[in-house]
Design a protein around this motif. Structure first.
Motif, PDB file in Angstrom:
ATOM      1  N   UNK A  82      40.395  54.208  -6.772  1.00 50.75           N
ATOM      2  CA  UNK A  82      39.004  54.962  -5.907  1.00 50.75           C
ATOM      3  C   UNK A  82      38.414  56.119  -6.835  1.00 50.75           C
ATOM      4  N   UNK A  83      38.639  56.266  -7.772  1.00 50.04           N
ATOM      5  CA  UNK A  83      38.146  57.228  -8.689  1.00 50.04           C
ATOM      6  C   UNK A  83      37.418  56.793  -9.836  1.00 50.04           C
ATOM      7  N   UNK A  84      36.448  57.397 -10.428  1.00 53.59           N
ATOM      8  CA  UNK A  84      35.880  57.204 -11.727  1.00 53.59           C
ATOM      9  C   UNK A  84      36.904  57.709 -12.557  1.00 53.59           C
ATOM     10  N   UNK A  85      36.870  57.166 -13.740  1.00 47.23           N
ATOM     11  CA  UNK A  85      38.048  57.606 -14.781  1.00 47.23           C
ATOM     12  C   UNK A  85      37.405  57.400 -16.154  1.00 47.23           C
ATOM     13  N   UNK A  86      38.109  57.924 -17.064  1.00 45.94           N
ATOM     14  CA  UNK A  86      38.146  57.871 -18.503  1.00 45.94           C
ATOM     15  C   UNK A  86      36.485  58.078 -18.995  1.00 45.94           C
ATOM     16  N   UNK A  87      36.397  59.610 -18.997  1.00 46.11           N
ATOM     17  CA  UNK A  87      34.965  59.867 -19.280  1.00 46.11           C
ATOM     18  C   UNK A  87      34.861  60.178 -20.754  1.00 46.11           C
ATOM     19  N   UNK A  88      33.825  60.081 -21.516  1.00 48.00           N
ATOM     20  CA  UNK A  88      32.460  59.566 -20.758  1.00 48.00           C
ATOM     21  C   UNK A  88      32.627  57.917 -20.539  1.00 48.00           C
ATOM     22  N   UNK A  89      31.490  57.493 -20.332  1.00 44.43           N
ATOM     23  CA  UNK A  89      31.421  56.131 -19.837  1.00 44.43           C
ATOM     24  C   UNK A  89      31.488  55.563 -18.445  1.00 44.43           C
ATOM     25  N   UNK A  90      31.315  54.332 -18.069  1.00 44.74           N
ATOM     26  CA  UNK A  90      30.971  54.268 -16.749  1.00 44.74           C
ATOM     27  C   UNK A  90      32.190  53.414 -16.039  1.00 44.74           C
TER      28      UNK A  90
END
Ligand SMILES: NC(=O)c1ccc[n+]([C@@H]2O[C@H](COP(=O)([O-])OP(=O)(O)OC[C@H]3O[C@@H](n4cnc5c(N)ncnc54)[C@H](O)[C@@H]3O)[C@@H](O)[C@H]2O)c1
Ligand SMILES: C[N+](C)(C)CC=O
Ligand SMILES: [K+]
Length: 483
Positions: free
Chosen positions: A352-360
């Motif tokens: 449910x979340x965006x993760x591992x930044x940076x990157x998409x």
């Protein structure tokens, strides 16, 4: 990291640049780095590509099929020999983990070249006896074909279109997606190295406008598009103006039905492959997973456990199983669908979340208690977001599975093979899997019904879509005229 090709385009056997075309930055989605900068094809580049295709095609069509096949076969060998280097480039272009690109992308492209090389020499006409007269038929190439690709499987798509087109005596101008433009240039180089005469496979870069210019060129006989339904509608309509042949490989919202007698581990594995492979960016994904009520909670518990163990991260790390989405735009689109699913009452089971930044990156995400009316059950997300819906009876599952305008694929998991075949017979989908999901060997026809497409790629079926039949009536006696 740089992956700058010799030039943006590949026309008439060599790289071609025209820097007056609008720039196309090529982004590695794991870091956001620009790895190359290309230019859109100008009218002069499009003209050169189309003219050389038309010029080269007649002699190619006149060659013996085994001679054409030998060249394609050589190209497939070159691809296999260079799989590592090509897969690395595919990973940089798409962000898909090396673990996937090493086995799924160019490897399938090489299969297509090998398969159509083998098939082409077997394509013959028929003889129709009519008393003393007779008709014979010839399967002729169409001429110059245009291929337009999506960004999720850029090199596989280029090969799946080029292989049947070329094997059957056509020429092709291919426009890759502007999001992933690099692989097709490699294919063009490899085909030349394998002995393909210049002009038969040209690559031009650009956004929709370049595609539109190709589709409406009066010298083009056929258009094969892999893309979304809205683009498919536009391209199909534009091709109709010239009564051109079309193949449309479009999107889907495919159902995967899991009955309570299914092998649970296999069904969960297939549902995960059909939602999380390539970070969910696969047209035929089984994004509506219908699970029979009695096994629902067991299914969800084990699914969450396995999904949480997926290794996300740097796509170049051979241990990594899931990389980023292809672009920032796709990331935002997918996150918006996740928000909407929450707002409309979906129960978040994992992710449910965006993760591992940076990157998409987006976590592998599962929503349960999804109903047919929710946006998540109706629209193609093209990201790692699985919708689990529950059902009670076979009839209900079939009716709800078919209640969509899409019809690309469908899957059934059950130990009862009589039921499996009975259900599949009623599913409205171009490809169905029984106790398997998302396997697309080149030997099998692939394509959609309803809004998911027209025509088929791969298998013998593709021959129909890259050739046309000429009937030749042969009169053996005097002409009997009444006047
Ligand atoms: N059925 C399949 O085999 C298959 C395979 C992969 C992807 N897809 C579908 O593709 C979509 C994702 O890919 P996408 O975002 O690149 O699709 P898209 O429709 O945005 O673009 C597809 C291609 O069409 C070109 N294009 C856009 N407008 C055009 C126009 N007016 N005339 C000519 N060309 C034009 C684009 O530049 C791109 O090369 C999803 O819907 C997915 O389901 C289908
Ligand atoms: C054709 N396939 C399923 C491999 C890729 C489609 O997105
Ligand atoms: K890219």
């Amino acid at each position: 990291m740089r992956a700058q090709p010799a030039a943006s385009h590949f026309v008439d056997g060599r790289p071609l640049e025209d820097e007056t075309g609008a720039p196309i930055p090529v982004i590695y989605p794991a870091t956001g780095e620009e790895i190359a900068r290309l230019h859109e094809a100008t009218p002069a580049v499009i003209e050169a590509a189309v003219a050389s295709g038309v010029r080269a095609q007649a002699a190619w069509a006149a060659m013996r099929p085994v001679e054409r096949a030998r060249i394609l076969r050589r190209a497939s060998d070159l691809i296999r020999a260079r799989n590592e280097e090509l897969s690395l480039l595919e990973t940089l272009d798409t962000g898909k983990p090396l673990q996937e690109t090493l086995v799924a992308d160019w490897a399938s492209g090489a299969d297509a070249l090998e398969f159509f090389a083998g098939l082409a020499p077997t394509v013959t006409g028929e003889t129709v006896p009519l008393g003393q007269d007779f008709v014979y038929t010839i399967r002729e190439p169409l001429g110059l074909c245009v291929g337009i690709g999506a960004w999720n499987y850029p090199s596989q798509i280029a090969c799946w279109k080029a292989a049947p087109a070329l094997a059957l005596g056509n020429a092709m101008v291919f426009k890759p997606s502007e999001v992933t433009p690099l692989g097709a240039l490699k294919l063009a180089e490899i085909l030349i190295e394998a002995g393909l005469p210049p002009g038969l496979f040209n690559v031009v870069q650009g956004r929709g406008g370049v595609g539109a210019a190709l589709v409406t060129d009066s010298r083009v006989a056929k258009v094969s598009l892999t893309g979304s339904v809205p683009t498919g509608r536009r391209v199909y309509a534009a091709a109709a103006e010239g009564v051109r042949h079309v193949t449309m490989e479009l999107g889907g919202k495919s159902p995967l039905i899991v009955f309570d007698d299914a092998d649970l581990e296999s069904a969960i594995g297939a549902a995960m492959l059909g939602n999380f492979y390539s970070a969910g960016q696969i047209c035929s994904n089984g994004t509506r997973v219908f699970v029979q009520k009695g096994i629902k909670e067991a299914f969800l518990a084990r699914l969450a456990e396995r999904a949480d163990a997926i290794r996300m991260g740097d796509p170049l790390d051979p241990e990594v199983q899931m990389g980023p989405l292809v672009s920032q735009a796709q990331l935002e689109k997918v996150l918006a669908y996740i928000e909407k699913a929450r707002a409309e009452g979906g129960r978040l089971v994992c992710g449910g979340e965006a993760s591992v930044s940076p990157g998409c990156y987006v976590q592998p995400t599962v929503f349960a208690d999804v109903t047919d009316e929710m946006t998540l059950a109706r629209e193609e997300v093209f990201g790692p977001v699985m919708a689990v819906l529950d059902f009670e009876t076979e009839e209900e599952a079939i009716a709800r599975a078919n209640a969509t305008d899409f019809g690309l694929a469908a899957g059934v998991f059950t130990a009862d093979l009589t039921r499996a075949h009975r259900v599949v017979a009623q599913l409205q989908a171009g490809t169905c899997w029984i106790n398997a999901y998302n396997l697309t060997p080149v030997e099998a026809p692939f394509g959609g019904v309803k809004l998911s497409g027209v025509g088929r790629e791969n298998g013998r079926a593709a021959v129909e879509h890259y050739t046309q039949v000429k009937s030749v009536y042969v009169g053996m006696g005097p002409v009997d005229a009444p006047y």
